[in-house]
Design an enzyme around this catalytic site. Structure first.
Site, PDB file in Angstrom:
ATOM      1  N   LYS A  82      35.846  22.338  37.056  1.00  0.00           N
ATOM      2  CA  LYS A  82      35.731  22.436  38.510  1.00  0.00           C
ATOM      3  C   LYS A  82      36.018  21.118  39.223  1.00  0.00           C
ATOM      4  O   LYS A  82      36.652  21.098  40.274  1.00  0.00           O
ATOM      5  CB  LYS A  82      34.337  22.950  38.883  1.00  0.00           C
ATOM      6  N   GLU A 142      27.780  19.971  45.697  1.00  0.00           N
ATOM      7  CA  GLU A 142      28.475  20.564  46.833  1.00  0.00           C
ATOM      8  C   GLU A 142      27.510  20.812  47.977  1.00  0.00           C
ATOM      9  O   GLU A 142      26.317  21.068  47.761  1.00  0.00           O
ATOM     10  CB  GLU A 142      29.088  21.922  46.462  1.00  0.00           C
ATOM     11  N   HIS A 193      25.001  36.053  41.270  1.00  0.00           N
ATOM     12  CA  HIS A 193      26.342  35.463  41.192  1.00  0.00           C
ATOM     13  C   HIS A 193      27.354  36.362  40.491  1.00  0.00           C
ATOM     14  O   HIS A 193      28.458  35.925  40.173  1.00  0.00           O
ATOM     15  CB  HIS A 193      26.301  34.090  40.502  1.00  0.00           C
ATOM     16  N   ARG A 195      43.587  34.449  35.417  1.00  0.00           N
ATOM     17  CA  ARG A 195      43.702  35.733  34.722  1.00  0.00           C
ATOM     18  C   ARG A 195      43.706  36.839  35.758  1.00  0.00           C
ATOM     19  O   ARG A 195      43.548  36.583  36.963  1.00  0.00           O
ATOM     20  CB  ARG A 195      42.522  35.933  33.781  1.00  0.00           C
TER      21      ARG A 195
END
Length: 622
Positions: free
Chosen positions: A116, A200, A235, A297
């Protein structure tokens, strides 16, 4: 065009790929584990190769076995589906090194987007907006805490190598940062072998917006518009739709353009999804949507994009992997109508969404909408893999029509004895907030109590079940149908739940509009996606929770740990044993202070649903 294709996956995505391959005249090869020996994808493929034991780590996750199966079967290409090895750059490279065609992006593209922090730095360089935060190399806890203060609380701590919500912690204020960081790092190390994190800014009213992109080996990249995947639980996406409600053209142009730049930055080939987080506190705005990550993907939710564009994304994948150019240019793609997808899981919302496994003795999803599934009636839901049974996808000229179509199919879902989340999905779709597109990723958590169906039937459902019991199964049925030769039909029947029976008359009030079936001992009624079982006589049995002190297996599974001994004193909430099912561990705890009076569980043993594993006597009886 590729002539023969091995699908390195299972379940509904394997069936989905086989369907398109067959339409293109491509020979298909399935792979299967012990548990999947008789699975639908095995039955559909032209050939099938056994690759190992039931646990995925001994079969579907062993790249060497997949490549060996391709060589054995003469397949010239491998399609990874999603999950398992689909985003494993080393496996992709191994496929290419073996002289096979990899139906997916280049390994370097997978690696570039796999971490990330590195991906976000790359996106910044490409002019793609990223969420404000700290992506630096310094992992000193004090430094990370300082950076969090600069960003401003609340913040998210996220594992650099993370996914699926693991290694992620929300921190409301500075005094909770240290503990949250320690917890996130431990989970990241356990899940990914990498405890590095990034920080973040936490978006207060977040919506999950993602863009379907496609690239080819000739340098072309297009987007196929956006999807909204904001309805999530822990999530994990639950309901997805396209296009995103409330998305104006200026915002669509900004976010889709950013997704194309992201793909171009890594010379992307094949299908991919660029995921963004939007601050929707004041609607969707071009300057309030930021890059989160890229999934290299095909996505589970790709059918909603297919429904609004009329394109077959698996066909696109196979053509691109064969060296062809993209089937269409950007100006040839357009949005038509609205599509919504719901993920139907084998789980029981009334029991905290515990997985439910077993044979699908009764299985009917209707035929009103598009259904993607890897099972048929008589197949079994295994504890070894993801509990998704099917994806239900509805299309309409507008969002309201699509919602109505999908709600209608969920209302008619008939699955037994495996429990499902169909009733939960039905309630979510028809909630006022969803209808108004008042959405964010907290939606399910904020409304959970209203969305979980009541596991106990009301009086109208009892009467509906009685109507099912009194309906003749066929012309020769004279027993429990309510019809007897030379006699008027009966209008009442004795029904029971949890051992308590009552006489129910269909004339005593309104009936719920149920469907269902019955046999000699029971009735199963289906209403708004929920299943209700009733016994028909004292001979009948109804599943029930064990009595006081009985520790009952909530599902079939494997006992992985027994942490008490018979005769031991235990405290309320103390863990007694651990049960593993469907890739999840479930701790079973003492219901009150007492003594272990009975212990039937052994580590390593497989147990059935409802088995009494232990019994606790209250402290006063000790």
């Amino acid at each position: 065009m590729i002539r023969s294709l091995l699908i390195a996956n299972r379940g509904e995505i394997a069936c989905r790929v086989i369907r398109t391959a067959r339409e293109l005249g491509v020979r298909t090869v399935a792979v299967y584990s012990d548990a999947d020996r008789k699975a639908l994808h095995v039955r559909l493929a032209d050939e099938a190769v056994h690759i190992g034991a039931s646990p995925a780590r001994e079969s579907y996750l062993v790249g060497e076995k997949i490549i060996a199966a391709a060589r054995e079967s003469g397949a010239e290409a491998i399609h990874p589906g999603y999950g398992f090895l689909s985003e494993n750059a080393d496996f992709a490279q191994s496929v290419i090194d073996a002289g096979l065609i990899w139906v997916g992006p280049k390994p370097d593209s997978i690696r570039a987007m796999g971490l990330k922090d590195a991906a976000k730095k790359l996106m910044q360089e490409a002019g793609v907006p990223v969420t404000p935060g700290y992506l630096g190399e310094n992992q000193d806890p004090a430094h990370l805490k300082t950076e969090a203060g600069k960003i401003g609380y609340p913040v998210l701590i996220k594992a650099v190598a993370g996914g699926g919500g693991k290694g992620m912690r929300k921190v409301e204020a500075a005094d909770g940062f240290d503990d949250a960081l320690d917890s996130a790092k431990r989970e990241a190390a356990s899940s990914f072998g990498d405890n590095r994190v990034l920080i973040e800014k936490f978006v207060q009213s977040p919506r999950h917006i993602e863009v379907q992109i496609f690239g080819d080996s000739h340098g072309n990249v297009v987007h196929l518009f956006e999807r909204d995947c904001s309805l999530q639980r822990r999530h994990q996406k639950v309901i997805e739709e396209a296009p995103a409600p409330g998305m104006d053209e200026a915002t669509r142009e900004a976010v889709c353009g950013a997704a194309v730049r992201a793909a171009q930055a890594v010379s992307y080939e094949g299908a991919g999804t660029v995921e963004f987080i939007a601050d929707a506190s004041d609607g969707l705005k071009p300057d309030r949507i930021w890059f989160m990550e890229m999934n290299t993907r095909l996505q589970v939710e790709h059918p909603v994009t297919e429904e609004i564009t009329g394109e077959d994304l698996v066909e696109w994948q196979l053509r691109v992997a064969s060296g062809e150019r993209l089937p269409k240019a950007q100006d040839e793609l357009a949005i038509q109508g609205h599509a919504i997808e719901a993920r139907l899981y084998a789980e029981d919302p009334s029991k905290g969404f515990l997985p439910s496994v077993g044979k699908l003795e009764h299985f009917d999803l209707g035929d009103r909408v598009r259904i993607e599934t890897g099972v048929e009636e008589g197949d079994a839901i295994s504890s070894f893999y993801d509990p998704m049974i099917a994806k239900l996808i509805a299309w309409g000229e507008d969002r309201e029509t699509a919602i109505g179509e999908l709600a209608a199919i969920l209302d008619g879902v008939e699955i037994w004895p495996v429990r499902t989340n169909a009733g939960f999905l039905f309630n979510a779709l028809l909630s006022d907030e969803f209808g108004l597109a008042d959405l964010n990723t907290n939606f399910i958590g904020d409304h959970l109590d209203d969305l979980v169906p009541d596991p106990e039937p009301d009086d109208s459902l009892w009467r509906g079940a009685a109507a099912v019991a009194l309906t003749p199964a066929d012309e020769t049925d004279e027993g429990l149908s309510g019809f007897r030769l030379n006699a008027p039909p009966r209008r009442s029947v004795a029904l029971g739940r949890a051992g308590t029976f009552r006489t129910v008359s269909t004339d005593d009030g309104d009936l719920a509009a149920v469907s269902g079936f019955r046999d000699a001992d029971r009735v199963v009624a289906f209403y708004e996606g929920q299943a209700y079982e009733f016994a028909l006589s004292a001979r009948g049995s109804v599943s029930a929770v064990g009595g006081d002190g009985a520790i009952v297996a909530p599902m079939p599974g494997k006992v992985t740990a027994v942490e008490v001994k018979q005769g031991a004193k235990v405290r309320k909430g103390e863990r007694l044993l651990t049960l593993e099912a469907m890739k999840m561990e479930h701790g079973l705890t003492a219901p009150f202070d007492g003594v272990v009076a009975e212990l039937n569980a052994k580590a390593g043993a497989q147990v059935t649903d409802g088995a009494v594993l232990a019994r606790i006597d209250p402290q006063e009886k000790a």
